[in-house]
Design an enzyme around this catalytic site. Sequence first.
Site, short mmCIF file in Angstrom:
data_model
loop_
_atom_site.label_atom_id
_atom_site.label_comp_id
_atom_site.label_asym_id
_atom_site.label_seq_id
_atom_site.Cartn_x
_atom_site.Cartn_y
_atom_site.Cartn_z
N HIS A 50 -48.46 -1.71 -14.47
CA HIS A 50 -48.80 -1.03 -15.73
C HIS A 50 -49.32 0.37 -15.44
O HIS A 50 -48.97 1.35 -16.11
CB HIS A 50 -49.88 -1.80 -16.47
N HIS B 249 -46.69 2.85 -14.57
CA HIS B 249 -45.93 3.22 -15.77
C HIS B 249 -46.66 4.35 -16.51
O HIS B 249 -46.04 5.30 -17.00
CB HIS B 249 -45.79 1.99 -16.66
N HIS C 20 -49.55 -6.73 -10.71
CA HIS C 20 -49.14 -6.68 -12.11
C HIS C 20 -49.84 -5.51 -12.83
O HIS C 20 -49.19 -4.67 -13.46
CB HIS C 20 -49.49 -8.00 -12.80
N GLU C 21 -51.15 -5.46 -12.71
CA GLU C 21 -51.90 -4.39 -13.41
C GLU C 21 -51.55 -3.02 -12.83
O GLU C 21 -51.51 -2.02 -13.55
CB GLU C 21 -53.41 -4.65 -13.34
#
Length: 687
Positions: free
Chosen positions: A475, A478, A471-472
Amino acid sequence: MSNPLLENQVLPAFSAIEPAHVKPAIESLLNRNRERLANLLAELKASGETPSWDNFAAPIEEWDDELSKAWSPVGHLNGVKNSEALREAYNACLPLLSQYSTEIGQNTELCNAYKALKASPEFDQLSVQQQTTINNELRDFHLAGVDLPEDKKKRFGDISQRLSELTSKFSENVLDATHAWHKHITDESMLDGLPDSAKQLLAQLAQQKELSGYVVTLDFPSFYPILTYADSRELREEVYRANVTKASEIGPNAGQFDNTDLMKEILQLRYEKAQLLGYNSYAELSVASKMAESADQVLGFLDDLAVKAKPQAEREIAELKAFAKEEFGADDLQPWDVGYYAEKLRQQRYAISQEDIRPYLPVDTVIQGMFKTVSNLFDLEFVEKTDFDTYHPDARFFEIHKDGQQLASFYLDLYAREKKRGGAWMDVCRTRRNTASGLQLPVAYLVCNFTPPVGDQPALLTHDELTTLFHEFGHGLHHMLTRMDVAAVSGISGVAWDAVELPSQFLENWCYEPEALAFISGHYETGEPLPQELLDKLLAAKNFQSAMATVRQLEFALFDFRLHHEFRDQGADVQALLDDVRSKVTVVPTVDFSRFQHSFTHIFAGGYAAGYYSYKWAEVLSADAFSRFEEEGIFNKATGQSFLDEILSQGGSREAGVLFENFRGRAPSVEPLLRHCGIDVAEGETA
């Protein structure tokens, strides 16, 4: 004395940064920026020149970036290596930064210069990212109170400054309350039921405090195994109480780090700020810069999901209660029992637990498997660097390369420890942008709070920790794979808050794909990947109590949004509103002493105020985006390239909805999310 925060370095000089450097550096940069801006506006006025990108917007971006690069390592250290001296220095800067931000946001002359740039013939010749930056600036001037009369401008600035102090104090109280409590256990039988890995961690925590036996703390890797595995109901209740009453007026440290008054003042000031800008509630103000079109749309979205998920959640909790009673004679299920009996039921139904998976997820294998997953999608290479300026032995540093060229780099800080804020997050260290001396490459901080290595064993992750890491990293990608070179829309900058979770939740999907798990996993002793039998059980158990998990997230999201939408001048009973939300969506037992809201840092100290719904909103986008990979192949290079081109690389340059439709070829559908969660929509209902 030279100040490392004032040296415009490629990476922060962590080893040289002292608390004494912080305030002088920030003061110096703020004053320098004020002077530069005044001179710039005066020169434009004297020359009669129309503001252009090169003579106006570009220099301002440069000055903002200098300030960002000085403050970023300070904020990072405050989160991962907190100390009294650093906290004092950090807090001393908050009012200075808030005041500066208000000055800039309310500078009519500056706003007019941006308006003149937008109205000039040059505007149509600018790139999409430059145009978006200017449009966003004009929106943000309005949201900073530039249109207000002088007395209201001043009040707006005072509110902003006070809020920055209050939210920081809220976060500090949670950190201090978390580390103020521990339970020292000398009788090992109290830990019956715990797996060896958890006991070893608790023994290690005791050694760190120079105590015998075992120590339980309120850091997640420590208390979570107690609530999940400890046979001692008394111990589970004690740890549960300590955790849900932290930073409140009750519990083991009652009143010592109490956030009650802070919450009320934060809500009062946010409401007043919204009123000054002409909004009926802070929720309406929050939505003004998000993907959602209105507060009513958000509430409708959350209520609709609740209607779809709650019937199944009620069936799931009924099953759990029946199981606990039939198998264990437990007919009074309390919150500290739910995790314990849920784990027993999962074991009975699927014969699998997080502990069965852990030996197959040693941290280095997982990291390399994550890199391979991403490389298969986007053709990247990852290179670890050991020679870098660090702030803690746990921190690691990696570069991302493509076709022999470096694209970005990131710090990876994975383990829970004293003086480190709980949770997991990605933050910006450097932003990709064009500079006078060339391209500045993006740099990210990726921070988690996993169970650290114990003894001679490597750190072994649970599957939940695996998905958190992915998940991190989503980020991080991105931020790091952006192709934008204007800072305000580069990476995660300028991305609507309710769309920013799309890449992070999207990447989690590969944690459940057999083809990916084949190389993400590898037994820490033998290297054997996750056996088919365990994999089958993991996938079968994926949606175990998924509707209960969904309504729990909806509880948080509705509480946050309604709190910020319904709060009015006369104040609000925060607890009563939470109780009301729970009466409508919650299915697990609740207790009147729970003070969950007192440590809800996402909304009282983070960026999620009236925005926690973003997790569910973006989950719709991420599940639907992944459904294209399900259709075309989870490692389909062309699909991966499309996701990179249409979403990851675009930053905040275009509306999130437009980017999504460019990738998916249509508007988002909620159906893939419900399917991924295993939630059956009742017959006759449309998804």
